[in-house]
Structures are given as structure tokens and as C-alpha cells.
Scaffold this motif. Structure first.
Motif, PDB file in Angstrom:
ATOM      1  N   SER A  10       0.832  -1.213   0.000  1.00 37.99           N
ATOM      2  CA  SER A  10       0.000   0.000   0.000  1.00 37.99           C
ATOM      3  C   SER A  10       0.862   1.257   0.000  1.00 37.99           C
ATOM      4  O   SER A  10       0.580   2.214  -0.729  1.00 37.99           O
ATOM      5  N   ILE A  11       1.916   1.258   0.800  1.00 40.68           N
ATOM      6  CA  ILE A  11       2.814   2.408   0.842  1.00 40.68           C
ATOM      7  C   ILE A  11       3.512   2.582  -0.505  1.00 40.68           C
ATOM      8  O   ILE A  11       3.638   3.697  -1.018  1.00 40.68           O
ATOM      9  N   ALA A  12       3.959   1.479  -1.095  1.00 40.72           N
ATOM     10  CA  ALA A  12       4.619   1.537  -2.398  1.00 40.72           C
ATOM     11  C   ALA A  12       3.673   2.094  -3.460  1.00 40.72           C
ATOM     12  O   ALA A  12       4.066   2.928  -4.281  1.00 40.72           O
ATOM     13  N   GLN A  13       2.426   1.655  -3.446  1.00 37.12           N
ATOM     14  CA  GLN A  13       1.445   2.150  -4.428  1.00 37.12           C
ATOM     15  C   GLN A  13       1.184   3.637  -4.226  1.00 37.12           C
ATOM     16  O   GLN A  13       1.056   4.383  -5.199  1.00 37.12           O
ATOM     17  N   ALA A  14       1.126   4.077  -2.980  1.00 39.32           N
ATOM     18  CA  ALA A  14       0.913   5.497  -2.706  1.00 39.32           C
ATOM     19  C   ALA A  14       2.084   6.330  -3.226  1.00 39.32           C
ATOM     20  O   ALA A  14       1.890   7.407  -3.781  1.00 39.32           O
ATOM     21  N   CYS A  15       3.300   5.823  -3.066  1.00 42.50           N
ATOM     22  CA  CYS A  15       4.486   6.530  -3.577  1.00 42.50           C
ATOM     23  C   CYS A  15       4.445   6.614  -5.097  1.00 42.50           C
ATOM     24  O   CYS A  15       4.763   7.653  -5.678  1.00 42.50           O
ATOM     25  N   VAL A  18       2.041   9.341  -6.393  1.00 45.75           N
ATOM     26  CA  VAL A  18       2.475  10.740  -6.320  1.00 45.75           C
ATOM     27  C   VAL A  18       3.658  11.013  -7.239  1.00 45.75           C
ATOM     28  O   VAL A  18       4.193  12.114  -7.256  1.00 45.75           O
ATOM     29  N   GLY A  19       4.071   9.989  -8.019  1.00 41.73           N
ATOM     30  CA  GLY A  19       5.055  10.234  -9.056  1.00 41.73           C
ATOM     31  C   GLY A  19       6.433   9.650  -8.863  1.00 41.73           C
ATOM     32  O   GLY A  19       7.339   9.984  -9.611  1.00 41.73           O
ATOM     33  N   TYR A  20       6.632   8.794  -7.880  1.00 41.52           N
ATOM     34  CA  TYR A  20       7.951   8.191  -7.687  1.00 41.52           C
ATOM     35  C   TYR A  20       8.251   7.269  -8.864  1.00 41.52           C
ATOM     36  O   TYR A  20       7.476   6.378  -9.172  1.00 41.52           O
ATOM     37  N   LYS A  21       9.370   7.487  -9.533  1.00 41.99           N
ATOM     38  CA  LYS A  21       9.699   6.747 -10.751  1.00 41.99           C
ATOM     39  C   LYS A  21      10.666   5.592 -10.510  1.00 41.99           C
ATOM     40  O   LYS A  21      10.875   4.775 -11.384  1.00 41.99           O
ATOM     41  N   GLY A  22      11.266   5.511  -9.349  1.00 39.59           N
ATOM     42  CA  GLY A  22      12.241   4.463  -9.075  1.00 39.59           C
ATOM     43  C   GLY A  22      11.595   3.106  -8.878  1.00 39.59           C
ATOM     44  O   GLY A  22      10.373   2.955  -8.874  1.00 39.59           O
ATOM     45  N   ASP A  23      12.429   2.110  -8.712  1.00 36.57           N
ATOM     46  CA  ASP A  23      11.964   0.744  -8.455  1.00 36.57           C
ATOM     47  C   ASP A  23      11.471   0.677  -7.016  1.00 36.57           C
ATOM     48  O   ASP A  23      12.244   0.890  -6.078  1.00 36.57           O
ATOM     49  N   ILE A  24      10.197   0.403  -6.842  1.00 30.85           N
ATOM     50  CA  ILE A  24       9.609   0.395  -5.502  1.00 30.85           C
ATOM     51  C   ILE A  24       8.560  -0.693  -5.415  1.00 30.85           C
ATOM     52  O   ILE A  24       7.842  -0.960  -6.372  1.00 30.85           O
ATOM     53  N   GLY A  25       8.497  -1.321  -4.288  1.00 35.08           N
ATOM     54  CA  GLY A  25       7.517  -2.362  -4.017  1.00 35.08           C
ATOM     55  C   GLY A  25       7.496  -2.634  -2.525  1.00 35.08           C
ATOM     56  O   GLY A  25       8.152  -1.935  -1.749  1.00 35.08           O
ATOM     57  N   VAL A  37      15.525   3.407   1.291  1.00 37.26           N
ATOM     58  CA  VAL A  37      14.467   4.064   2.067  1.00 37.26           C
ATOM     59  C   VAL A  37      14.721   5.566   2.111  1.00 37.26           C
ATOM     60  O   VAL A  37      13.800   6.370   1.970  1.00 37.26           O
ATOM     61  N   ARG A  38      15.976   5.959   2.252  1.00 40.28           N
ATOM     62  CA  ARG A  38      16.322   7.384   2.275  1.00 40.28           C
ATOM     63  C   ARG A  38      15.940   8.042   0.951  1.00 40.28           C
ATOM     64  O   ARG A  38      15.410   9.155   0.935  1.00 40.28           O
ATOM     65  N   ARG A  39      16.191   7.383  -0.157  1.00 42.50           N
ATOM     66  CA  ARG A  39      15.859   7.916  -1.479  1.00 42.50           C
ATOM     67  C   ARG A  39      14.351   8.166  -1.597  1.00 42.50           C
ATOM     68  O   ARG A  39      13.917   9.209  -2.077  1.00 42.50           O
ATOM     69  N   VAL A  40      13.559   7.214  -1.134  1.00 45.06           N
ATOM     70  CA  VAL A  40      12.098   7.367  -1.187  1.00 45.06           C
ATOM     71  C   VAL A  40      11.647   8.500  -0.276  1.00 45.06           C
ATOM     72  O   VAL A  40      10.823   9.337  -0.664  1.00 45.06           O
ATOM     73  N   LEU A  41      12.182   8.547   0.939  1.00 46.76           N
ATOM     74  CA  LEU A  41      11.779   9.598   1.875  1.00 46.76           C
ATOM     75  C   LEU A  41      12.179  10.980   1.377  1.00 46.76           C
ATOM     76  O   LEU A  41      11.416  11.938   1.525  1.00 46.76           O
ATOM     77  N   MET A  42      13.345  11.105   0.768  1.00 46.23           N
ATOM     78  CA  MET A  42      13.761  12.400   0.223  1.00 46.23           C
ATOM     79  C   MET A  42      12.825  12.836  -0.909  1.00 46.23           C
ATOM     80  O   MET A  42      12.470  14.016  -1.015  1.00 46.23           O
ATOM     81  N   PHE A  43      12.402  11.893  -1.743  1.00 47.94           N
ATOM     82  CA  PHE A  43      11.438  12.206  -2.798  1.00 47.94           C
ATOM     83  C   PHE A  43      10.137  12.724  -2.185  1.00 47.94           C
ATOM     84  O   PHE A  43       9.588  13.736  -2.628  1.00 47.94           O
ATOM     85  N   LEU A  44       9.650  12.034  -1.167  1.00 49.70           N
ATOM     86  CA  LEU A  44       8.390  12.434  -0.543  1.00 49.70           C
ATOM     87  C   LEU A  44       8.500  13.789   0.139  1.00 49.70           C
ATOM     88  O   LEU A  44       7.568  14.595   0.092  1.00 49.70           O
ATOM     89  N   ILE A  45       9.644  14.055   0.774  1.00 52.00           N
ATOM     90  CA  ILE A  45       9.852  15.348   1.426  1.00 52.00           C
ATOM     91  C   ILE A  45       9.845  16.467   0.399  1.00 52.00           C
ATOM     92  O   ILE A  45       9.289  17.537   0.637  1.00 52.00           O
TER      93      ILE A  45
END
Length: 67
Positions: A10-15, A18-25, A37-45
Motif C-alpha cells: 500500500s505504501i509503495a502504491q501510494a508513492c 504521487v510520481g515516484y519513478k524508481g523501483d519500488i515495491g 528508504v532514504r531515497r524514497v523519503l527524500m522524494f516524498l519530502i
């Protein structure tokens, strides 16, 4: 374990939504490295509104009483 999988997915789908283009699941949040995790959090921030972009929040219609 199933609940963790569903929460991670669910968190991965939400990311992604909102436009996260990296490999996420789900594995990004359950088994990933600190750097991932830092890369994802920096994107969200970066997606958070800037202080200069004042957002007006309207009341939701809920009334609070001091009773």
C-alpha cells in the motif's frame, strides 16, 4: 507477515501515485537498504508544499465543544 506485506504494498502504491519513478515495491519497506528508504523519503519530502506556498485548510465541518 501478510499484514506487513499488504502495508508495504500500500505504501509503495501510494508513492507511485504521487510520481515516484524508481523501483519500488513492498520489499522496499520490508527488506531494503537504508539508502533505498532514504531515497524514497527524500522524494516524498520534496513533494511537500513549501512554506511560501501557503495552503489554506478549510474546516471539515466537524464541531468541537468544550463539554
Amino acid at each position: 507477515m501478510a499484514a506487513r506485506f499488504h502495508l508495504g504494498a500500500s505504501i509503495a502504491q501510494a508513492c507511485k501515485s504521487v510520481g515516484y519513478k524508481g523501483d519500488i515495491g513492498y520489499q522496499t519497506f520490508l527488506y531494503s537498504s537504508e539508502a533505498d528508504v532514504r531515497r524514497v523519503l527524500m522524494f516524498l519530502i520534496e513533494k511537500l508544499p513549501k512554506e511560501s506556498e501557503k495552503i489554506s485548510i478549510e474546516p471539515s465541518g466537524l464541531s468541537y465543544s468544550s463539554e
